[in-house]
Design a protein around this motif. Structure first.
Motif, PDB file in Angstrom:
ATOM      1  N   MET A 193       0.828  -1.207   0.000  1.00  0.00           N
ATOM      2  CA  MET A 193       0.000   0.000   0.000  1.00  0.00           C
ATOM      3  C   MET A 193       0.865   1.261   0.000  1.00  0.00           C
ATOM      4  SD  MET A 193      -3.365  -0.870   2.282  1.00  0.00           S
ATOM      5  CE  MET A 193      -2.507  -1.564   3.691  1.00  0.00           C
ATOM      6  N   VAL A 194       1.968   1.250   0.758  1.00  0.00           N
ATOM      7  CA  VAL A 194       2.881   2.406   0.738  1.00  0.00           C
ATOM      8  C   VAL A 194       3.478   2.567  -0.648  1.00  0.00           C
ATOM      9  CG1 VAL A 194       5.045   3.353   1.634  1.00  0.00           C
ATOM     10  CG2 VAL A 194       3.373   2.379   3.223  1.00  0.00           C
ATOM     11  N   GLU A 195       3.915   1.470  -1.250  1.00  0.00           N
ATOM     12  CA  GLU A 195       4.488   1.544  -2.602  1.00  0.00           C
ATOM     13  C   GLU A 195       3.480   2.127  -3.598  1.00  0.00           C
ATOM     14  OE1 GLU A 195       7.645  -2.192  -2.275  1.00  0.00           O
ATOM     15  OE2 GLU A 195       5.646  -2.552  -3.106  1.00  0.00           O
ATOM     16  N   LEU A 196       2.227   1.700  -3.498  1.00  0.00           N
ATOM     17  CA  LEU A 196       1.192   2.231  -4.377  1.00  0.00           C
ATOM     18  C   LEU A 196       0.971   3.723  -4.127  1.00  0.00           C
ATOM     19  CD1 LEU A 196      -1.403  -0.690  -4.149  1.00  0.00           C
ATOM     20  CD2 LEU A 196      -0.118  -0.008  -6.207  1.00  0.00           C
ATOM     21  N   ALA A 197       0.956   4.105  -2.868  1.00  0.00           N
ATOM     22  CA  ALA A 197       0.673   5.489  -2.497  1.00  0.00           C
ATOM     23  C   ALA A 197       1.753   6.462  -2.954  1.00  0.00           C
ATOM     24  CB  ALA A 197       0.484   5.593  -0.982  1.00  0.00           C
ATOM     25  N   ILE A 198       3.008   6.010  -2.996  1.00  0.00           N
ATOM     26  CA  ILE A 198       4.117   6.923  -3.306  1.00  0.00           C
ATOM     27  C   ILE A 198       4.705   6.699  -4.694  1.00  0.00           C
ATOM     28  CG2 ILE A 198       4.672   7.126  -0.853  1.00  0.00           C
ATOM     29  CD1 ILE A 198       7.155   5.353  -1.390  1.00  0.00           C
ATOM     30  N   LYS A 250     -14.682  -1.026   7.833  1.00  0.00           N
ATOM     31  CA  LYS A 250     -15.421  -2.145   8.432  1.00  0.00           C
ATOM     32  C   LYS A 250     -16.929  -1.881   8.454  1.00  0.00           C
ATOM     33  CE  LYS A 250     -15.201  -5.402  12.177  1.00  0.00           C
ATOM     34  NZ  LYS A 250     -14.236  -6.097  12.973  1.00  0.00           N
ATOM     35  N   SER A 251     -17.294  -0.610   8.650  1.00  0.00           N
ATOM     36  CA  SER A 251     -18.725  -0.273   8.706  1.00  0.00           C
ATOM     37  C   SER A 251     -19.337  -0.055   7.331  1.00  0.00           C
ATOM     38  CB  SER A 251     -18.937   0.977   9.569  1.00  0.00           C
ATOM     39  OG  SER A 251     -18.360   2.110   8.948  1.00  0.00           O
ATOM     40  N   GLY A 252     -18.511  -0.146   6.277  1.00  0.00           N
ATOM     41  CA  GLY A 252     -19.028  -0.041   4.915  1.00  0.00           C
ATOM     42  C   GLY A 252     -19.183   1.379   4.413  1.00  0.00           C
ATOM     43  N   HIS A 253     -18.610   2.345   5.099  1.00  0.00           N
ATOM     44  CA  HIS A 253     -18.716   3.741   4.676  1.00  0.00           C
ATOM     45  C   HIS A 253     -17.544   4.119   3.774  1.00  0.00           C
ATOM     46  CE1 HIS A 253     -22.183   4.613   7.170  1.00  0.00           C
ATOM     47  NE2 HIS A 253     -21.565   3.993   8.177  1.00  0.00           N
ATOM     48  N   SER A 254     -17.667   5.258   3.128  1.00  0.00           N
ATOM     49  CA  SER A 254     -16.675   5.717   2.163  1.00  0.00           C
ATOM     50  C   SER A 254     -15.403   6.234   2.846  1.00  0.00           C
ATOM     51  CB  SER A 254     -17.269   6.850   1.320  1.00  0.00           C
ATOM     52  OG  SER A 254     -16.278   7.432   0.505  1.00  0.00           O
ATOM     53  N   VAL A 255     -14.262   5.918   2.240  1.00  0.00           N
ATOM     54  CA  VAL A 255     -12.975   6.460   2.672  1.00  0.00           C
ATOM     55  C   VAL A 255     -12.392   7.371   1.586  1.00  0.00           C
ATOM     56  CG1 VAL A 255     -12.385   4.670   4.349  1.00  0.00           C
ATOM     57  CG2 VAL A 255     -11.797   4.332   1.938  1.00  0.00           C
ATOM     58  N   LYS A 256     -13.250   7.786   0.673  1.00  0.00           N
ATOM     59  CA  LYS A 256     -12.810   8.677  -0.403  1.00  0.00           C
ATOM     60  C   LYS A 256     -12.170   9.921   0.204  1.00  0.00           C
ATOM     61  CE  LYS A 256     -14.428  10.412  -4.823  1.00  0.00           C
ATOM     62  NZ  LYS A 256     -13.544   9.552  -5.583  1.00  0.00           N
ATOM     63  N   TYR A 257     -11.066  10.341  -0.369  1.00  0.00           N
ATOM     64  CA  TYR A 257     -10.250  11.492   0.035  1.00  0.00           C
ATOM     65  C   TYR A 257      -9.412  11.242   1.283  1.00  0.00           C
ATOM     66  CZ  TYR A 257     -13.461  13.655  -3.245  1.00  0.00           C
ATOM     67  OH  TYR A 257     -14.223  13.926  -4.367  1.00  0.00           O
ATOM     68  N   LEU A 258      -9.621  10.122   1.979  1.00  0.00           N
ATOM     69  CA  LEU A 258      -8.776   9.775   3.123  1.00  0.00           C
ATOM     70  C   LEU A 258      -7.578   8.935   2.692  1.00  0.00           C
ATOM     71  CD1 LEU A 258     -11.543   8.843   5.736  1.00  0.00           C
ATOM     72  CD2 LEU A 258     -10.080  10.886   5.753  1.00  0.00           C
ATOM     73  N   LEU A 259      -7.750   8.231   1.580  1.00  0.00           N
ATOM     74  CA  LEU A 259      -6.710   7.341   1.050  1.00  0.00           C
ATOM     75  C   LEU A 259      -6.444   7.672  -0.408  1.00  0.00           C
ATOM     76  CD1 LEU A 259      -8.197   3.917   2.265  1.00  0.00           C
ATOM     77  CD2 LEU A 259      -6.324   5.178   3.322  1.00  0.00           C
ATOM     78  N   PRO A 260      -5.219   7.459  -0.873  1.00  0.00           N
ATOM     79  CA  PRO A 260      -5.010   7.524  -2.323  1.00  0.00           C
ATOM     80  C   PRO A 260      -5.878   6.462  -3.002  1.00  0.00           C
ATOM     81  CG  PRO A 260      -2.903   7.467  -1.161  1.00  0.00           C
ATOM     82  CD  PRO A 260      -3.977   7.179  -0.147  1.00  0.00           C
ATOM     83  N   GLN A 261      -6.358   6.754  -4.185  1.00  0.00           N
ATOM     84  CA  GLN A 261      -7.263   5.829  -4.878  1.00  0.00           C
ATOM     85  C   GLN A 261      -6.651   4.445  -5.044  1.00  0.00           C
ATOM     86  OE1 GLN A 261     -10.575   6.591  -5.751  1.00  0.00           O
ATOM     87  NE2 GLN A 261     -10.559   4.360  -5.873  1.00  0.00           N
ATOM     88  N   GLU A 262      -5.353   4.387  -5.337  1.00  0.00           N
ATOM     89  CA  GLU A 262      -4.684   3.089  -5.532  1.00  0.00           C
ATOM     90  C   GLU A 262      -4.712   2.253  -4.252  1.00  0.00           C
ATOM     91  OE1 GLU A 262      -3.065   6.214  -8.209  1.00  0.00           O
ATOM     92  OE2 GLU A 262      -3.264   6.085  -6.037  1.00  0.00           O
ATOM     93  N   VAL A 263      -4.589   2.912  -3.116  1.00  0.00           N
ATOM     94  CA  VAL A 263      -4.639   2.209  -1.829  1.00  0.00           C
ATOM     95  C   VAL A 263      -6.063   1.747  -1.547  1.00  0.00           C
ATOM     96  CG1 VAL A 263      -4.302   2.459   0.668  1.00  0.00           C
ATOM     97  CG2 VAL A 263      -2.625   3.430  -0.928  1.00  0.00           C
ATOM     98  N   GLU A 264      -7.028   2.606  -1.805  1.00  0.00           N
ATOM     99  CA  GLU A 264      -8.428   2.220  -1.610  1.00  0.00           C
ATOM    100  C   GLU A 264      -8.777   1.016  -2.496  1.00  0.00           C
ATOM    101  OE1 GLU A 264     -12.954   4.063  -1.945  1.00  0.00           O
ATOM    102  OE2 GLU A 264     -11.234   5.398  -2.194  1.00  0.00           O
TER     103      GLU A 264
END
Length: 188
Positions: free
Chosen positions: A58-63, A164-178
Motif C-alpha cells: 500500500m505504501v508503494e502504491l501510495a508513493i 469495516k462499517s461499509g462507509h466511504s474512505v474517499k479522500y482519506l486514502l489515495p485511490q490506488e490504496v483504496e
C-alpha cells in the motif's frame, strides 16, 4: 544525501502521512523521505495489524508517483519488536554516505525520553518534528527541528472502522490504496 525516516505501521497509509512526508521533504533540507514500515511496533497490538507485505504494498502504491519518496522494508529483516535506534544504526552502517534524520509527530515527544537510547538518537541523528493536535511538548535541543505543517488529525484507526462499517474512505486514502484494500478485502 540527507534522508528523513518516517516510521509507522501504515495500517493503512493515508493522505495525512503523505501530506506530512511531502511537507518534510519540500520545506526542509531533506533530499528524500523513506517510509519505514514497522512490522511490529513495541507499543501496538500485533493482532490489529494486517500483514506487513500488504502494508508495504500500500505504501508503494501510495508513493509510486513521488520521486523523493521510498518505501523501506528494512525492519522486516530485523529482530522484533523493532527499536528505532537499531534500525537507525543498521541503515547508517549499510548507507554510510547518507545522513539520517528521524521524522516524528510532536505527540511522540511526551514519551520520547522512554525510547531505547533516546539520547543517542538525538545526538547522532536528530529529530524533525511535525505538529500534532493537542501537542504541548517541546524539546529545546540543537538537533531538534520543528517544521511547520498542517495539523493532521486523520487516524488509521478511524479509516479501519470506516471500512469495516461499509462507509466511504474517499479522500482519506489515495485511490490506488483504496482499490487495493477493496480487492484484497482488507480491514473487514
Amino acid at each position: 544525501m540527507k534522508i528523513g525516516l518516517f516510521f509507522g505501521s501504515f495500517n493503512p497509509v493515508h493522505i495525512g502521512h503523505l501530506i506530512i512526508a511531502n511537507v518534510m521533504q519540500d520545506r526542509t533540507d531533506l533530499d528524500e523521505v523513506w517510509f519505514v514500515i514497522s512490522p511490529q511496533n513495541p507499543l501496538k497490538k500485533q493482532k490489529s495489524l494486517i500483514h506487513e507485505f500488504d502494508r508495504l504494498k500500500m505504501v508503494e502504491l501510495a508513493i509510486a508517483d513521488h520521486f523523493y519518496f521510498r518505501a523501506s522494508d528494512v525492519e522486516f529483516h530485523m529482530p522484533r519488536p523493532s527499536y528505532t535506534i537499531d534500525t537507525l544504526t543498521y541503515l547508517s552502517d549499510k548507507f554510510p554516505l547518507h545522513e539520517f534524520k528521524l521524522i516524528i509527530g510532536g505527540d511522540n515527544l511526551t514519551h520520547f525520553h522512554k525510547w531505547k537510547n533516546h539520547e543517542v538518537i538525538l545526538e547522532q541523528y536528530g529529530l524533525y518534528v511535525y505538529p500534532r493536535p493537542g501537542e504541548l511538548n517541546k524539546i529545546d535541543h540543537p538537533h531538534v527541528q520543528f517544521v511547520e505543517a498542517p495539523l493532521m488529525d486523520i487516524s488509521a484507526t478511524f479509516i479501519r472502522k470506516t471500512i469495516k462499517s461499509g462507509h466511504s474512505v474517499k479522500y482519506l486514502l489515495p485511490q490506488e490504496v483504496e482499490d487495493y484494500i477493496k480487492d484484497k478485502k482488507l480491514f473487514l
